[in-house]
Design a protein around this motif. Structure first.
Motif, PDB file in Angstrom:
ATOM      1  N   VAL A 160      16.522  55.860  -7.434  1.00 24.28           N
ATOM      2  CA  VAL A 160      15.703  56.205  -8.596  1.00 24.28           C
ATOM      3  C   VAL A 160      14.288  55.754  -8.260  1.00 24.28           C
ATOM      4  O   VAL A 160      14.081  54.601  -7.857  1.00 24.28           O
ATOM      5  CB  VAL A 160      16.197  55.496  -9.868  1.00 24.28           C
ATOM      6  CG1 VAL A 160      15.282  55.822 -11.048  1.00 24.28           C
ATOM      7  CG2 VAL A 160      17.627  55.907 -10.192  1.00 24.28           C
ATOM      8  N   VAL A 161      13.315  56.647  -8.380  1.00 24.39           N
ATOM      9  CA  VAL A 161      11.932  56.295  -8.058  1.00 24.39           C
ATOM     10  C   VAL A 161      11.125  56.132  -9.342  1.00 24.39           C
ATOM     11  O   VAL A 161      11.430  56.733 -10.380  1.00 24.39           O
ATOM     12  CB  VAL A 161      11.278  57.352  -7.149  1.00 24.39           C
ATOM     13  CG1 VAL A 161      11.984  57.395  -5.805  1.00 24.39           C
ATOM     14  CG2 VAL A 161      11.299  58.732  -7.787  1.00 24.39           C
ATOM     15  N   ASP A 162      10.084  55.335  -9.255  1.00 26.48           N
ATOM     16  CA  ASP A 162       9.260  55.022 -10.412  1.00 26.48           C
ATOM     17  C   ASP A 162       8.236  56.126 -10.638  1.00 26.48           C
ATOM     18  O   ASP A 162       7.025  55.917 -10.536  1.00 26.48           O
ATOM     19  CB  ASP A 162       8.566  53.670 -10.201  1.00 26.48           C
ATOM     20  CG  ASP A 162       7.844  53.187 -11.449  1.00 26.48           C
ATOM     21  OD1 ASP A 162       8.177  53.665 -12.550  1.00 26.48           O
ATOM     22  OD2 ASP A 162       6.942  52.340 -11.307  1.00 26.48           O
ATOM     23  N   ASP A 163       8.735  57.319 -10.948  1.00 27.75           N
ATOM     24  CA  ASP A 163       7.876  58.479 -11.155  1.00 27.75           C
ATOM     25  C   ASP A 163       7.087  58.338 -12.458  1.00 27.75           C
ATOM     26  O   ASP A 163       7.615  57.863 -13.460  1.00 27.75           O
ATOM     27  CB  ASP A 163       8.728  59.754 -11.201  1.00 27.75           C
ATOM     28  CG  ASP A 163       7.890  61.016 -11.157  1.00 27.75           C
ATOM     29  OD1 ASP A 163       7.412  61.463 -12.221  1.00 27.75           O
ATOM     30  OD2 ASP A 163       7.718  61.560 -10.063  1.00 27.75           O
ATOM     31  N   TRP A 164       5.828  58.759 -12.439  1.00 28.85           N
ATOM     32  CA  TRP A 164       4.957  58.593 -13.609  1.00 28.85           C
ATOM     33  C   TRP A 164       5.432  59.409 -14.808  1.00 28.85           C
ATOM     34  O   TRP A 164       5.070  59.110 -15.953  1.00 28.85           O
ATOM     35  CB  TRP A 164       3.526  58.998 -13.249  1.00 28.85           C
ATOM     36  CG  TRP A 164       3.349  60.448 -12.901  1.00 28.85           C
ATOM     37  CD1 TRP A 164       3.603  61.042 -11.706  1.00 28.85           C
ATOM     38  CD2 TRP A 164       2.881  61.492 -13.757  1.00 28.85           C
ATOM     39  NE1 TRP A 164       3.337  62.389 -11.748  1.00 28.85           N
ATOM     40  CE2 TRP A 164       2.884  62.690 -13.000  1.00 28.85           C
ATOM     41  CE3 TRP A 164       2.460  61.528 -15.082  1.00 28.85           C
ATOM     42  CZ2 TRP A 164       2.480  63.906 -13.540  1.00 28.85           C
ATOM     43  CZ3 TRP A 164       2.056  62.755 -15.609  1.00 28.85           C
ATOM     44  CH2 TRP A 164       2.063  63.922 -14.834  1.00 28.85           C
ATOM     45  N   ARG A 165       6.283  60.408 -14.595  1.00 30.42           N
ATOM     46  CA  ARG A 165       6.768  61.243 -15.695  1.00 30.42           C
ATOM     47  C   ARG A 165       8.074  60.747 -16.299  1.00 30.42           C
ATOM     48  O   ARG A 165       8.548  61.280 -17.305  1.00 30.42           O
ATOM     49  CB  ARG A 165       6.978  62.675 -15.193  1.00 30.42           C
ATOM     50  CG  ARG A 165       5.709  63.378 -14.745  1.00 30.42           C
ATOM     51  CD  ARG A 165       6.003  64.547 -13.845  1.00 30.42           C
ATOM     52  NE  ARG A 165       6.579  64.093 -12.564  1.00 30.42           N
ATOM     53  CZ  ARG A 165       6.843  64.895 -11.551  1.00 30.42           C
ATOM     54  NH1 ARG A 165       6.602  66.196 -11.648  1.00 30.42           N
ATOM     55  NH2 ARG A 165       7.354  64.408 -10.428  1.00 30.42           N
TER      56      ARG A 165
END
Length: 235
Positions: A160-165
């Motif tokens: 899981v990546v810390d995507d801005w969305r």
């Protein structure tokens, strides 16, 4: 019955959880009733999704549903609700990390993202019906013109990546893979990239300094992925 955004916010306030709804205007229920953007699913809320079991079965990172049947971000609460991604729940991405050379002469290929203007791995979302390996090749080719169809990458991880969305109920999980080349090749920015650059990659500090000296910023969500690639290369 579809739960309204107001009802969702009320559920959050019941537990004194303060959050921000990140849903853009085109994904609000009233807008979706008139037109569904080509890049997004039609479900106005997770209550409108009918295939949660199938989505959970194919997820890169396991996730659960809450007592209302809404998907829960595996990383926990984000302070954000709503959806600013294609799907409710997990959105799969592919991040090809392309490295050329060795030791202190090592270089990594990054793009300048057109949406948020930062230096990032040239990846993107996996299309419906597409596999992650195919997405790795396609995204790299579309954003940098570099075609590594004939190369076999090393899969570094699925995270899981810390995507801005990302929000509590919609997030990004990525397959990151390492491509190793003997020397740099010509890269030309296109599609979602404003620029494509080979940066020094002897260490994370060297990379950070080079990006800062160029007057740019490294995408925070990709720092762990790049650090893991570097660790793989140096150990």
């Amino acid at each position: 019955m579809t739960e309204t955004r107001e009802a969702s916010m009320a559920r959050s306030s019941e537990t004194e959880y303060l959050s921000t709804d990140v849903t853009p205007p085109e994904l609000l229920p009233a807008a979706l009733a008139l037109e569904v953007p080509s890049w997004a699913e039609a479900a106005a809320t997770p209550a409108d999704v009918t295939d949660w079991a199938a989505r959970q079965a194919r997820a890169l990172i396991p996730f659960t549903l809450d007592e209302h049947g809404w998907p829960m971000n595996p990383q926990g609460r984000t302070g954000k609700t709503g959806r600013n991604l294609r799907y409710w729940g997990e959105n799969q991405a592919a991040d090809p990390i392309v490295v050329a050379g060795y030791g202190q002469e090592r270089r990594v290929l990054l793009i300048t993202r057109s949406d948020i203007g930062v230096e990032a791995i040239p990846g993107g979302m996996v299309d419906p019906g597409e596999t992650a390996p195919a997405a790795l090749v396609r995204e790299l080719r579309e954003e940098t013109s570099v075609d590594l169809t004939d190369h076999t990458p090393t899969i570094l991880g699925r995270d899981v990546v810390d995507d801005w969305r990302a929000s509590d109920h919609a997030w990004v999980s990525s397959t990151s893979a390492l491509y190793q080349l003997p020397t740099t090749v010509t890269a030309t920015a296109a599609d979602d990239a404003d620029d494509a650059t080979w940066y020094p990659f002897g260490s994370m500090d060297q990379l950070a300094t080079a990006i800062t000296d160029a007057g740019r910023t490294l995408y925070v969500a990709h720092v762990p992925l790049l650090a893991r690639a570097l660790d793989h290369l140096t150990h």
